[in-house]
Design an enzyme around this catalytic site. Sequence first.
Site, mmCIF file in Angstrom:
data_model
loop_
_atom_site.group_PDB
_atom_site.id
_atom_site.type_symbol
_atom_site.label_atom_id
_atom_site.label_comp_id
_atom_site.label_asym_id
_atom_site.label_seq_id
_atom_site.Cartn_x
_atom_site.Cartn_y
_atom_site.Cartn_z
ATOM 1 N N CYS A 173 6.683 -6.569 7.157
ATOM 2 C CA CYS A 173 7.708 -6.127 7.794
ATOM 3 C C CYS A 173 8.315 -7.300 8.959
ATOM 4 O O CYS A 173 7.261 -7.824 9.502
ATOM 5 C CB CYS A 173 7.514 -4.955 8.483
ATOM 6 S SG CYS A 173 8.623 -3.970 9.512
ATOM 7 N N GLU A 226 0.804 -0.983 -0.097
ATOM 8 C CA GLU A 226 0.009 -0.018 -0.092
ATOM 9 C C GLU A 226 0.920 1.313 -0.032
ATOM 10 O O GLU A 226 1.832 1.301 0.602
ATOM 11 C CB GLU A 226 -1.009 -0.010 1.237
ATOM 12 C CG GLU A 226 -1.988 -1.045 1.041
ATOM 13 C CD GLU A 226 -3.021 -1.070 2.270
ATOM 14 O OE1 GLU A 226 -4.083 -1.453 2.084
ATOM 15 O OE2 GLU A 226 -2.949 -0.905 3.378
ATOM 16 N N SER A 250 11.833 6.379 14.893
ATOM 17 C CA SER A 250 10.703 5.801 15.555
ATOM 18 C C SER A 250 10.894 5.268 17.083
ATOM 19 O O SER A 250 11.502 4.310 17.057
ATOM 20 C CB SER A 250 9.958 4.794 14.755
ATOM 21 O OG SER A 250 9.399 5.064 13.564
ATOM 22 N N CYS A 286 -1.345 6.196 9.709
ATOM 23 C CA CYS A 286 0.056 5.462 10.169
ATOM 24 C C CYS A 286 -0.327 4.370 10.647
ATOM 25 O O CYS A 286 -1.069 4.125 11.587
ATOM 26 C CB CYS A 286 0.820 6.621 11.153
ATOM 27 S SG CYS A 286 1.165 7.835 10.521
ATOM 28 N N SER A 297 12.514 6.826 7.367
ATOM 29 C CA SER A 297 11.833 6.800 8.926
ATOM 30 C C SER A 297 12.597 5.304 9.299
ATOM 31 O O SER A 297 12.425 4.181 8.469
ATOM 32 C CB SER A 297 10.641 6.870 8.909
ATOM 33 O OG SER A 297 10.070 6.628 10.309
ATOM 34 N N CYS A 315 1.669 -1.923 15.407
ATOM 35 C CA CYS A 315 1.926 -1.518 13.980
ATOM 36 C C CYS A 315 1.004 -2.672 13.081
ATOM 37 O O CYS A 315 1.264 -3.726 13.077
ATOM 38 C CB CYS A 315 3.285 -1.557 13.317
ATOM 39 S SG CYS A 315 3.192 -1.011 11.753
ATOM 40 N N HIS A 375 9.050 5.989 20.295
ATOM 41 C CA HIS A 375 7.747 5.342 20.883
ATOM 42 C C HIS A 375 7.700 4.875 22.512
ATOM 43 O O HIS A 375 7.018 4.638 22.935
ATOM 44 C CB HIS A 375 7.290 4.290 20.313
ATOM 45 C CG HIS A 375 7.138 4.400 18.707
ATOM 46 N ND1 HIS A 375 6.562 5.350 18.277
ATOM 47 C CD2 HIS A 375 7.798 3.785 17.755
ATOM 48 C CE1 HIS A 375 6.437 5.267 16.743
ATOM 49 N NE2 HIS A 375 7.306 4.359 16.450
ATOM 50 N N GLU A 419 10.687 -1.829 6.929
ATOM 51 C CA GLU A 419 11.632 -1.346 7.384
ATOM 52 C C GLU A 419 12.730 -0.650 6.460
ATOM 53 O O GLU A 419 13.314 -1.531 6.048
ATOM 54 C CB GLU A 419 12.391 -1.912 8.790
ATOM 55 C CG GLU A 419 13.802 -1.509 8.928
ATOM 56 C CD GLU A 419 13.757 0.004 9.632
ATOM 57 O OE1 GLU A 419 12.691 0.327 10.239
ATOM 58 O OE2 GLU A 419 14.664 0.592 9.373
HETATM 59 N N1 SAH Z 1 9.885 0.750 9.951
HETATM 60 C C1 SAH Z 1 10.113 2.229 9.808
HETATM 61 C C2 SAH Z 1 9.004 2.868 8.667
HETATM 62 C C3 SAH Z 1 7.562 2.588 9.051
HETATM 63 S S1 SAH Z 1 7.123 4.270 9.712
HETATM 64 C C4 SAH Z 1 9.989 2.968 11.212
HETATM 65 O O1 SAH Z 1 9.365 2.263 12.121
HETATM 66 O O2 SAH Z 1 10.114 4.072 11.337
HETATM 67 C C5 SAH Z 1 5.479 3.892 10.229
HETATM 68 C C6 SAH Z 1 5.279 5.109 11.177
HETATM 69 O O3 SAH Z 1 3.843 5.142 11.555
HETATM 70 C C7 SAH Z 1 6.153 4.853 12.350
HETATM 71 O O4 SAH Z 1 6.616 6.171 13.019
HETATM 72 C C8 SAH Z 1 5.359 4.234 13.398
HETATM 73 O O5 SAH Z 1 5.532 4.220 14.489
HETATM 74 C C9 SAH Z 1 3.985 4.843 13.008
HETATM 75 N N2 SAH Z 1 2.965 3.824 13.394
HETATM 76 C C10 SAH Z 1 2.869 2.623 13.286
HETATM 77 N N3 SAH Z 1 1.700 1.973 13.946
HETATM 78 C C11 SAH Z 1 0.926 2.898 14.113
HETATM 79 C C12 SAH Z 1 -0.419 2.976 14.399
HETATM 80 N N4 SAH Z 1 -1.100 1.987 14.681
HETATM 81 N N5 SAH Z 1 -0.692 4.313 14.924
HETATM 82 C C13 SAH Z 1 -0.160 5.379 14.507
HETATM 83 N N6 SAH Z 1 1.314 5.370 14.231
HETATM 84 C C14 SAH Z 1 1.614 4.159 13.884
#
Ligand code: SAH
Length: 389
Positions: free
Chosen positions: A128, A108, A236, A358, A214, A135, A238, A183
């Site tokens: 991933c 997507e 990222s 996201c 990212s 996620c 969190h 990733e």
């Molecule tokens: N693997 C990389 C690229 C994916 S980015 C990374 O982790 O940075 C995807 C972004 O969306 C990341 O910042 C991730 O933390 C955020 N994300 C993932 N799942 C989410 C969710 N359910 N709600 C909001 N943000 C989310």
Amino acid sequence: MPKAVEATTVIDVEPQQVKTNLLGFSASKLGDFFEEIGEKRFRATQMIKWIHQMGECDLDQMTNISKDLRERLKEVAEVKLPEVVSCQDSVDGTRKWLIRVDGGSCIEMVYIPERERGTLCVSSQIGCALDCSFCATGKQGFNRDLTSAEIIGQLWIAADSFGQFKHKAPRRVTNVVMMGMGEPLMNFDNVVDAMNIMLEDNAYGLSKRRVTLSTAGVVPALDKLAEVSDVSLAISLHAPNDKLRNELVPINRKYNLKQFIESAANYIDKMPDNRRKATVEYTLMDQVNDRSVHARELAVLLKDLPCKINLIPFNPFPGSEYKRVTNTALNRFRDILAGEGYTVTVRTTRGDDIAAACGQLAGEVNDKTRRQERYKKRLEEVQPVRIID
Ligand code: SAH
């Protein structure tokens, strides 16, 4: 030499010759390709312009390349795009594509229009492998890395859909974030090649400020990236400590926060432009990582990293075990960080009516791990509870 064919076998199909897909070749790789077939390197510039500036993928139409050469090229090469399966528009203008790649899986991609810019969120892998607990992509398991053609092909498809190749389209892609499925640092070479095409003047000509990679923290690959690229960086996080981050972002057990932040600081430090900062992404989940104590801990953790902080309210997806942060907790979290002198932005949720927000990107992954299967089973188990809900 073809292997001898048994006398009883009837072969009526020409053996398929695999052609080189030139779509994902950066300028230097395309130059090498032309040299290898005995041509001048400047052909690469001509071809890059055709494909990525004019949107022309038919070798026959590339009229400043001689007919002879075009015929020779057609025997060994092609410009092949991934296939668009569907395209959905959200009420807020966000657009999501489902794109089929070789092997049958789908990825997507999302376009998010804003007043001054249009950001394309590009996928780097089918699924991933990192399995971050919050996620949706992680729950799909993993199939394979995308090729550089499949990565840059996403930008081509979006640019084409806005008519960007033909005229100065009002809606266009001005920014790319490598924040879709996957990733990016686990698919290093292909992502770097594709980003080089995004930056290339004869292709999309995006500035390095407008292309953002990212990562969840693949530290050795981030160190390597600092040697070869200076696109913008988002990390990222969190969680403000290893104990919590180990739970949310399992790769933290391999490369902890200290290592990750040092590596990011080194990346920023190497950038020629000293005004640049990393973006820290922090997805806020109710009662998980949204307390005042977390905000204060984060403020201390980031004190030596030039950064701005992007808070992302958690977006739910089917079966997700977390809840969106409350507005009160979100504001409190933001105020604590702002009070400590950080620039803090809150990412507005876009496109959630079409599951394009996201963390909601799921595609259709022919999973090679058993994660999708395990997750589906768990979903079935929790279903009765959800219905009573
Ligand atoms: N693997 C990389 C690229 C994916 S980015 C990374 O982790 O940075 C995807 C972004 O969306 C990341 O910042 C991730 O933390 C955020 N994300 C993932 N799942 C989410 C969710 N359910 N709600 C909001 N943000 C989310």
